[in-house]
Design a protein around this motif. Structure first.
Motif, PDB file in Angstrom:
ATOM      1  N   ASP A 152       0.669  -1.295   0.089  1.00 41.50           N
ATOM      2  CA  ASP A 152      -0.030   0.034   0.025  1.00 41.50           C
ATOM      3  C   ASP A 152       0.526   1.291  -0.089  1.00 41.50           C
ATOM      4  O   ASP A 152       0.451   2.119  -0.731  1.00 41.50           O
ATOM      5  CB  ASP A 152      -0.913   0.082   1.111  1.00 41.50           C
ATOM      6  N   GLU A 153       2.001   1.349   0.673  1.00 41.80           N
ATOM      7  CA  GLU A 153       2.823   2.447   0.784  1.00 41.80           C
ATOM      8  C   GLU A 153       3.447   2.627  -0.646  1.00 41.80           C
ATOM      9  O   GLU A 153       3.545   3.973  -1.005  1.00 41.80           O
ATOM     10  CB  GLU A 153       3.815   2.192   1.831  1.00 41.80           C
ATOM     11  N   ALA A 154       4.033   1.474  -1.191  1.00 38.15           N
ATOM     12  CA  ALA A 154       4.274   1.668  -2.473  1.00 38.15           C
ATOM     13  C   ALA A 154       3.412   2.377  -3.467  1.00 38.15           C
ATOM     14  O   ALA A 154       3.471   3.415  -4.462  1.00 38.15           O
ATOM     15  CB  ALA A 154       4.917   0.395  -3.390  1.00 38.15           C
ATOM     16  N   LEU A 155       2.162   1.981  -3.347  1.00 37.16           N
ATOM     17  CA  LEU A 155       1.074   2.436  -4.088  1.00 37.16           C
ATOM     18  C   LEU A 155       1.077   4.163  -3.983  1.00 37.16           C
ATOM     19  O   LEU A 155       0.852   5.131  -4.871  1.00 37.16           O
ATOM     20  CB  LEU A 155      -0.408   2.099  -4.083  1.00 37.16           C
ATOM     21  N   GLN A 156       0.887   4.338  -2.724  1.00 34.39           N
ATOM     22  CA  GLN A 156       0.859   5.902  -2.220  1.00 34.39           C
ATOM     23  C   GLN A 156       1.956   6.603  -3.159  1.00 34.39           C
ATOM     24  O   GLN A 156       1.847   7.771  -3.311  1.00 34.39           O
ATOM     25  CB  GLN A 156       0.952   5.959  -0.775  1.00 34.39           C
ATOM     26  N   LEU A 157       3.271   6.312  -2.955  1.00 33.28           N
ATOM     27  CA  LEU A 157       4.445   6.714  -3.446  1.00 33.28           C
ATOM     28  C   LEU A 157       4.453   7.006  -4.905  1.00 33.28           C
ATOM     29  O   LEU A 157       4.737   8.072  -5.253  1.00 33.28           O
ATOM     30  CB  LEU A 157       5.653   5.998  -3.037  1.00 33.28           C
ATOM     31  N   VAL A 158       3.838   5.973  -5.723  1.00 34.62           N
ATOM     32  CA  VAL A 158       3.646   6.162  -7.066  1.00 34.62           C
ATOM     33  C   VAL A 158       2.558   7.337  -7.433  1.00 34.62           C
ATOM     34  O   VAL A 158       2.607   7.864  -8.224  1.00 34.62           O
ATOM     35  CB  VAL A 158       3.163   4.607  -7.794  1.00 34.62           C
ATOM     36  N   LYS A 159       1.486   7.375  -6.631  1.00 33.23           N
ATOM     37  CA  LYS A 159       0.517   8.294  -6.751  1.00 33.23           C
ATOM     38  C   LYS A 159       1.078   9.748  -6.643  1.00 33.23           C
ATOM     39  O   LYS A 159       0.675  10.594  -7.168  1.00 33.23           O
ATOM     40  CB  LYS A 159      -0.588   8.155  -5.780  1.00 33.23           C
ATOM     41  N   ARG A 188       6.786   9.681  -6.835  1.00 32.92           N
ATOM     42  CA  ARG A 188       7.943   9.225  -6.169  1.00 32.92           C
ATOM     43  C   ARG A 188       8.421   8.224  -6.613  1.00 32.92           C
ATOM     44  O   ARG A 188       8.239   6.903  -5.804  1.00 32.92           O
ATOM     45  CB  ARG A 188       7.823   9.447  -4.822  1.00 32.92           C
ATOM     46  N   TYR A 189       8.788   7.938  -7.870  1.00 35.95           N
ATOM     47  CA  TYR A 189       9.085   6.482  -8.601  1.00 35.95           C
ATOM     48  C   TYR A 189      10.271   5.839  -7.987  1.00 35.95           C
ATOM     49  O   TYR A 189      10.155   4.557  -7.778  1.00 35.95           O
ATOM     50  CB  TYR A 189       8.997   6.790 -10.196  1.00 35.95           C
ATOM     51  N   ASP A 190      11.393   6.499  -7.679  1.00 36.89           N
ATOM     52  CA  ASP A 190      12.522   5.968  -7.085  1.00 36.89           C
ATOM     53  C   ASP A 190      12.241   5.422  -5.983  1.00 36.89           C
ATOM     54  O   ASP A 190      12.764   4.380  -5.443  1.00 36.89           O
ATOM     55  CB  ASP A 190      13.625   6.967  -7.132  1.00 36.89           C
ATOM     56  N   ASP A 191      11.662   6.019  -5.017  1.00 42.98           N
ATOM     57  CA  ASP A 191      11.325   5.619  -3.600  1.00 42.98           C
ATOM     58  C   ASP A 191      10.251   4.335  -3.826  1.00 42.98           C
ATOM     59  O   ASP A 191      10.596   3.443  -3.001  1.00 42.98           O
ATOM     60  CB  ASP A 191      10.853   6.570  -2.869  1.00 42.98           C
ATOM     61  N   ALA A 192       9.357   4.450  -4.799  1.00 45.04           N
ATOM     62  CA  ALA A 192       8.515   3.235  -4.828  1.00 45.04           C
ATOM     63  C   ALA A 192       9.407   1.962  -5.401  1.00 45.04           C
ATOM     64  O   ALA A 192       9.115   1.033  -4.938  1.00 45.04           O
ATOM     65  CB  ALA A 192       7.434   3.671  -5.796  1.00 45.04           C
ATOM     66  N   LYS A 193      10.212   2.194  -6.039  1.00 43.15           N
ATOM     67  CA  LYS A 193      11.076   0.969  -6.652  1.00 43.15           C
ATOM     68  C   LYS A 193      11.935   0.629  -5.504  1.00 43.15           C
ATOM     69  O   LYS A 193      11.945  -0.799  -5.534  1.00 43.15           O
ATOM     70  CB  LYS A 193      12.087   1.479  -7.790  1.00 43.15           C
ATOM     71  N   LYS A 194      12.309   1.352  -4.929  1.00 46.99           N
ATOM     72  CA  LYS A 194      13.156   0.689  -3.314  1.00 46.99           C
ATOM     73  C   LYS A 194      12.378  -0.023  -2.527  1.00 46.99           C
ATOM     74  O   LYS A 194      12.742  -1.091  -2.159  1.00 46.99           O
ATOM     75  CB  LYS A 194      14.016   2.066  -2.796  1.00 46.99           C
ATOM     76  N   LEU A 195      11.177   0.612  -2.151  1.00 47.82           N
ATOM     77  CA  LEU A 195      10.185   0.014  -1.396  1.00 47.82           C
ATOM     78  C   LEU A 195       9.560  -1.352  -2.125  1.00 47.82           C
ATOM     79  O   LEU A 195       9.626  -2.422  -1.372  1.00 47.82           O
ATOM     80  CB  LEU A 195       9.160   0.780  -1.003  1.00 47.82           C
ATOM     81  N   LEU A 196       9.532  -1.324  -3.207  1.00 45.69           N
ATOM     82  CA  LEU A 196       9.137  -2.689  -4.127  1.00 45.69           C
ATOM     83  C   LEU A 196      10.370  -3.714  -3.952  1.00 45.69           C
ATOM     84  O   LEU A 196       9.942  -4.850  -3.764  1.00 45.69           O
ATOM     85  CB  LEU A 196       8.827  -2.393  -5.487  1.00 45.69           C
ATOM     86  N   GLU A 197      11.454  -3.345  -4.103  1.00 45.09           N
ATOM     87  CA  GLU A 197      12.629  -4.256  -3.984  1.00 45.09           C
ATOM     88  C   GLU A 197      12.629  -4.783  -2.511  1.00 45.09           C
ATOM     89  O   GLU A 197      12.920  -5.962  -2.385  1.00 45.09           O
ATOM     90  CB  GLU A 197      13.798  -3.392  -4.487  1.00 45.09           C
ATOM     91  N   TYR A 198      12.520  -3.829  -1.491  1.00 45.04           N
ATOM     92  CA  TYR A 198      12.420  -4.324  -0.169  1.00 45.04           C
ATOM     93  C   TYR A 198      11.135  -5.075   0.033  1.00 45.04           C
ATOM     94  O   TYR A 198      11.403  -6.150   0.828  1.00 45.04           O
ATOM     95  CB  TYR A 198      12.238  -2.945   0.816  1.00 45.04           C
ATOM     96  N   PHE A 199      10.243  -4.985  -0.399  1.00 48.42           N
ATOM     97  CA  PHE A 199       9.013  -5.981  -0.416  1.00 48.42           C
ATOM     98  C   PHE A 199       9.654  -7.481  -0.964  1.00 48.42           C
ATOM     99  O   PHE A 199       9.072  -8.357  -0.385  1.00 48.42           O
ATOM    100  CB  PHE A 199       7.850  -5.616  -1.115  1.00 48.42           C
ATOM    101  N   SER A 200      10.255  -7.417  -2.034  1.00 43.55           N
ATOM    102  CA  SER A 200      10.706  -8.690  -2.427  1.00 43.55           C
ATOM    103  C   SER A 200      11.398  -9.524  -1.412  1.00 43.55           C
ATOM    104  O   SER A 200      11.512 -10.771  -1.347  1.00 43.55           O
ATOM    105  CB  SER A 200      11.501  -8.595  -3.796  1.00 43.55           C
ATOM    106  N   ASN A 201      12.607  -8.755  -0.732  1.00 44.53           N
ATOM    107  CA  ASN A 201      13.299  -9.559   0.349  1.00 44.53           C
ATOM    108  C   ASN A 201      12.390  -9.819   1.258  1.00 44.53           C
ATOM    109  O   ASN A 201      12.445 -10.957   1.731  1.00 44.53           O
ATOM    110  CB  ASN A 201      14.137  -8.594   0.864  1.00 44.53           C
TER     111      ASN A 201
END
Length: 262
Positions: free
Chosen positions: A37-44, A47-60
């Motif tokens: 959900d936080e990743a979606l809020q960042l994209v809205k 803040r694409y770079d921050d969203a990408k980092k959060l999505l990669e963190y999610f992967s781990n």
């Protein structure tokens, strides 16, 4: 009394670790849902770079959870991983517009909710925008209005693509395949749908299938704490998909004109 105390102590020793493990399980699941959900809020917020980092963190975190708990099936892992990879790819694609990035991460967000929620999944709350767009498509087909039909159909397909991974997670495979086959037929044979009575019958059959699906999935009430997510996600789709569908339709028209000039 000493015997009762001893029995009580033994019960505590047995139950406590199970309770702690259950709480850990819940908190881990909730953490995955929160990250998506936080990743979606960042994209809205673009803040694409921050969203990408959060999505990669999610992967781990997702990998660590699955290794520890083995709580997901192979199909669930495959569907979520694919949606996540598409979301990460969208964050690094400089040529992709803002609306499409939102759609990609929304798709991922809804898929995560589908495997983590114990209440009515978020994707079922997309019934109203989806059926509204479908209604416009059906009306256009009945009136023989090709331009509006193509525009509404493209919008409908965009919305369907957003909820498709979640559907596959929550709905029996035979039912998904039936709905998917109808949609692909309507998309593939657009001129026949507009020109022939059987095309309209196919639209009516799809409408019935979709309403039955949403009615069945809506038997459980949604978690009140998730209503704000439902509202914001629905707003995104209502506002953007009609524009995306129209632009896609216009793009197809331009390509057809370009081919005719060659």
């Amino acid at each position: 009394m000493k015997l009762k105390a001893a029995i009580f102590f033994i019960v505590i020793l047995i139950v406590a670790p199970v309770t702690i493990q259950a709480n850990h399980h819940i908190s881990s699941i909730e953490k995955l849902d929160q990250i998506s959900d936080e990743a979606l809020q960042l994209v809205k917020s673009s803040r694409y770079d921050d969203a990408k980092k959060l999505l990669e963190y999610f992967s781990n975190e997702f990998l660590a959870y699955t290794m520890e708990n083995h709580g997901f099936s192979i199909d669930e892992l495959r569907i979520v991983t694919l949606a996540q990879n598409e979301a990460i790819e969208a964050m690094g694609n400089g040529s992709m517009d803002h609306d499409e990035r939102i759609n990609r991460v929304t798709k991922f967000r809804l898929a995560i909710d589908a495997i983590t929620s114990t209440n009515q999944p978020l994707w079922t709350e997309m019934e109203r925008p989806m059926m509204t767009v479908f209604g416009g498509m059906k009306d256009a087909a009945m009136q023989g209005d090709a331009e509006n039909f193509h525009s509404h159909l493209n919008s409908f397909l965009s919305l369907y693509e957003v909820i498709y991974p979640s559907m596959k997670l929550d709905v029996p495979v035979q039912r998904v395949q039936q709905i998917d086959a109808r949609i692909h037929f309507i998309d593939e044979y657009r001129p026949r749908v507009l020109a022939e009575e059987t095309g309209l019958q196919e639209l009516v059959a799809l409408e019935t299938d979709l309403r039955d699906l949403f009615n069945q999935m809506s038997e459980d009430e949604a978690d009140p704490s998730l209503w704000w997510v439902i509202i914001t996600t629905g707003s995104i789709i209502i506002v953007t998909l009609s524009y995306v569908g129209w632009r896609k339709y216009k793009g197809n028209k331009e390509r057809e004109r370009a081919k005719k000039r060659m």
